[in-house]
Every structure is written in structure tokens, then in C-alpha cells.
Design an enzyme around this catalytic site. Structure first.
Site, PDB file in Angstrom:
ATOM      1  CE1 TYR A  80       2.526 -54.018 100.688  1.00 46.46           C
ATOM      2  CE2 TYR A  80       4.524 -53.061 101.597  1.00 46.46           C
ATOM      3  CZ  TYR A  80       3.569 -53.107 100.605  1.00 46.46           C
ATOM      4  OH  TYR A  80       3.652 -52.249  99.538  1.00 46.46           O
ATOM      5  CB  SER A 184       0.730 -45.761  96.316  1.00 42.20           C
ATOM      6  OG  SER A 184       1.074 -46.951  95.646  1.00 42.20           O
ATOM      7  CD  GLN A 210       5.262 -47.242  97.038  1.00 42.55           C
ATOM      8  OE1 GLN A 210       5.039 -48.444  97.171  1.00 42.55           O
ATOM      9  NE2 GLN A 210       5.589 -46.466  98.067  1.00 42.55           N
ATOM     10  N   GLY A 244      11.624 -59.442  89.195  1.00 42.55           N
ATOM     11  CA  GLY A 244      12.438 -60.607  88.897  1.00 42.55           C
ATOM     12  C   GLY A 244      12.430 -61.025  87.445  1.00 42.55           C
ATOM     13  CG  LEU A 313      22.974 -59.614 103.195  1.00 45.96           C
ATOM     14  CD1 LEU A 313      22.356 -58.302 103.656  1.00 45.96           C
ATOM     15  CD2 LEU A 313      23.913 -60.172 104.263  1.00 45.96           C
ATOM     16  CG  HIS A 315      17.855 -60.560  96.468  1.00 48.20           C
ATOM     17  ND1 HIS A 315      16.678 -61.144  96.874  1.00 48.20           N
ATOM     18  CD2 HIS A 315      18.461 -61.462  95.652  1.00 48.20           C
ATOM     19  CE1 HIS A 315      16.569 -62.350  96.332  1.00 48.20           C
ATOM     20  NE2 HIS A 315      17.644 -62.558  95.591  1.00 48.20           N
TER      21      HIS A 315
END
Length: 392
Positions: A80, A184, A210, A244, A313, A315
Site C-alpha cells: 500500500y 484474502s 477478507q 464511494g 477524519l 469519514h
């Protein structure tokens, strides 16, 4: 009795003193975690063109707020943000002196050295023993810790043998570098085969899965959830907010106009139709549309720990509020009626809906098998249900 309680430290912080109550990770893993898992994929600046901008100061404020609300479950991965995510999480834990309070999950499999173009990349990715060894060593260094609570294989590469994988993972557990194993983005049959191999050879098993799951993308329910229920595994779904794509009508129009943030994610009809139902329920409850989207996965099945992440923040502040949203069975059915999910064969064969022209549904247990019903009436023990919001 009061003196006995004092002797056992009754003045210590209890679950009721924090915003979030804790839950056991899985029937096969007794570690206790917050019901939400903070995803750290956005923490970093290397990939801001794709994920949007999130400064270190903002990332630290998000982790501080999550921690202040009782959050102790954080998820990251070796690759990441070209490693910045792990670095920032490690720096935050070091500066807050709270490493042992955190249940820390990271992953290996994705090539994590792609940003160093002069290196031969071939063994910095995949599921092999070598990829695992070098990735875990690098993750421990970036995270500034000597152990990882949960190590996931990030995705199945279809080339590593089950024996190589499970023996190599078990070696990490025996060495104390890893406590629990997760998997995952891997087919259910691979996970079941791997866990059976581990049982047969006295090795540690996968305890959590996951993968992507939300109210408009329910493939998770076809084989993954039944497999986890049978294997005694927890579930850590990502994409629970549709990356989103769950938007109010007004928000959707504005986003199409401005197009901020991440540059990928589904925008298909199911998300639009499900968003309409989520917005209706949210308005009736006086909640945000994302609260209802999170409540949906939290209340579908036990041992679900949605991964929530954001670049701002507000979120994560909104995500914590979703823990108090309760949905009735009728409301869940209304959400699921927004688009047709076909579990496919053999699930619809077993339920009988493959033949009768009814809405396709999957058999979830012995009471749903239509051929069994022909033999007579049977009272079955109900399957375990999800934890309801506190006070419900």
C-alpha cells in the site's frame, strides 16, 4: 463481593467506557477486536493520483480518533502506497506507545518493490515461501514491531502448492513473528483445502477471510460466507460502502460533476438502485446513507468486521456512528430487492428456485433444501445470528 471485584481490578476501563464494544474475531480465534477495522490503504502519498490525497498529519488524526473510540483493529499491506502505509502506521504506534493494544493486520503477495525499478522484481510477489519471508521481514521493519497479529495472503496466485503455503505460514507462527493467519481474495475451495491440510498436519489454519462485499455486490454470499461459517472463520469485508458509489441522489449528481477522490470503482446500475433504497431508509432513521450500508453487512451474519477507510477524519467519524443503526429483517429484504442477486447453481437447485420461476435464492441451511422438505416436516436448530447494536 465488592472487595473481590476491587481485588480483580474493577477500577480498570471496561467495554462500556468506550464507544465501541469488542468482539471475538472468530470461533477459531479468541483475540478481541473492535467491530470496525480501520483500513490504512489511503495512508500515504505515493499513490495519491489513484486514491486521493491523505497527508501524514491527517492519517495520524484518523488513527487517533479511531483509537479514542476504542478502535484497536488496523489493516494495511506490504505494498500500500509503496510501503508508506505500513511506515506511517508503524510511526503512529511508536509515537503513541500503543503497539500491544493494537490488533495489527498486514498482507503479503503483491509485489511491494515495484517502485525500485532497478531490482529484479520476480520474487517480491506471489504466495511462495521466499516472497513470504522477504515481505514479512520488510513489513516488521516498516511497522517497527517484532510481531504481526494477523498475516493475510493477499490473493491466490494459482501456482503455490498448499503444502508449501501452509508449512511456511505455520513456521512464522511457531517463530512468534505472526499470531493468526488470514486469507484474502481467494476461491473458497482453496481456503477449505488449505485449512483441511493444516488440520491433517497439525498446522495453524486460516481464521479470517477478507474480500469485497456490499449491498450491491453480494457474490461474497455465494460460497465465501458459507465456507467461513463452516470453517469457523471471521469475515473482514472491504468495499462495504461501494468504494464511494453509495450516494444520495444529490451527492451522485455532485460527484459526477466534480469527480474528486479515487479514480476507480463500480458505477453500475445495481449501485444506483441500491443507493435509492439506502437513502430512503437513512432518511427515515435520520442517519447517513453510509450508516445504513455498513449496518447491512454488520447484521447479515456473525463475525463480520468491515474494513473502513477514508482520506478525511469525518469519514471515520461517520463510520463509527453506523454501529448504532439497527435494521429489521423487512428492511434488509427491501435493500436486497433493489437488484436481483443470483447465487447460481447448485445453490438455486438446492433451494428449488432454479425450477419454479421464483426469485433465485440460495439454500442457506438444511431447512432450505426443497428435496428434504418432501420427506416431512423437520424442526431445525437456527444458525447463529449477527450481534445486534447495543440496546436493541
Amino acid at each position: 463481593m465488592a472487595s473481590l471485584r476491587r481485588g480483580f481490578g474493577s477500577d480498570q476501563t471496561t467495554a462500556s467506557d468506550t464507544k465501541m464494544h469488542y468482539r471475538q474475531l472468530a470461533p477459531t480465534a479468541s483475540v478481541r477486536v473492535s467491530p470496525l477495522c480501520l483500513g490504512a490503504m489511503n495512508f500515504g502519498e505515493a499513490h495519491k493520483a489513484r486514491y486521493g490525497e491523505c497527508s501524514k498529519e491527517t492519517a495520524f488524526s484518523i488513527m487517533d480518533y479511531f483509537y479514542s473510540q476504542g478502535g484497536n483493529f488496523i489493516d494495511t499491506a506490504n505494498g500500500y502506497q509503496a510501503g508508506e502505509s505500513e511506515q506511517w502506521v508503524g510511526e503512529w504506534m511508536k509515537s503513541r506507545d500503543n503497539r500491544d493494544e493494537i490488533v495489527l493486520a498486514t498482507k503479503y503477495s503483491t509485489g511491494y518493490m515495484n517502485h525500485e525499478k532497478d531490482k529484479i522484481q520476480i520474487n517480491y510477489g506471489g504466495n511462495s515461501a521466499k516472497s513470504m519471508k522477504v515481505s514479512v521481514a520488510a513489513s516488521l521493519k516498516k511497522l517497527q514491531t517484532n510481531y504481526i497479529d494477523i498475516l493475510y495472503i493477499h490473493w491466490w496466485d494459482y501456482s503455490t502448492s498448499i503444502p508449501e503455503l501452509m508449512h511456511s505460514l505455520n513456521d512464522l507462527v511457531v517463530s512468534g513473528q505472526v499470531l493468526y493467519l488470514g486469507v484474502s481474495d481467494t476461491p473458497a475451495w482453496v481456503v477449505s483445502k488449505a485449512n483441511q491440510y493444516a488440520r491433517d498436519h497439525g498446522l495453524r489454519q486460516f481464521v479470517i477471510y477478507q474480500g469485497m462485499w456490499n449491498a450491491a455486490m453480494r457474490d461474497f454470499e455465494r460460497d465465501i460466507i458459507p465456507m467461513c461459517r463452516d470453517e469457523g472463520m471471521g469475515l473482514a469485508p472491504y468495499g462495504t460502502l461501494g468504494q464511494g458509489s453509495f450516494q444520495t441522489e444529490e451527492g451522485r449528481k455532485q460527484r459526477e460533476k466534480d469527480n474528486p477522490g479515487r479514480k476507480f470503482g463500480a458505477k453500475s446500475l445495481p449501485y444506483v438502485e441500491v443507493s435509492k433504497v439506502l437513502e430512503k431508509l437513512a432518511n427515515a432513521k435520520g442517519k447517513a446513507i453510509t450508516d445504513v450500508a455498513l449496518a447491512y453487512v454488520l447484521q447479515k451474519t456473525p463475525y463480520v468486521f468491515p474494513i473502513v477507510g477514508g482520506r478525511k477524519l469525518e469519514h471515520i467519524q461517520g463510520n463509527v456512528a453506523a454501529l448504532q443503526v439497527a435494521l429489521s429483517e423487512a428492511e434488509v429484504e427491501e435493500i436486497e430487492a433493489a437488484y436481483p442477486f443470483d447465487a447460481g447453481f447448485p445453490h438455486t437447485f438446492l433451494s428449488g428456485t432454479l425450477f419454479d420461476g421464483a426469485k433465485p435464492t440460495a439454500a442457506q441451511g438444511p431447512g432450505d433444501v426443497f428435496l428434504t422438505k418432501w420427506q416431512g416436516d423437520i424442526d431445525w436448530v437456527e444458525a447463529p445470528k449477527a450481534i445486534r447494536p447495543s440496546g436493541q
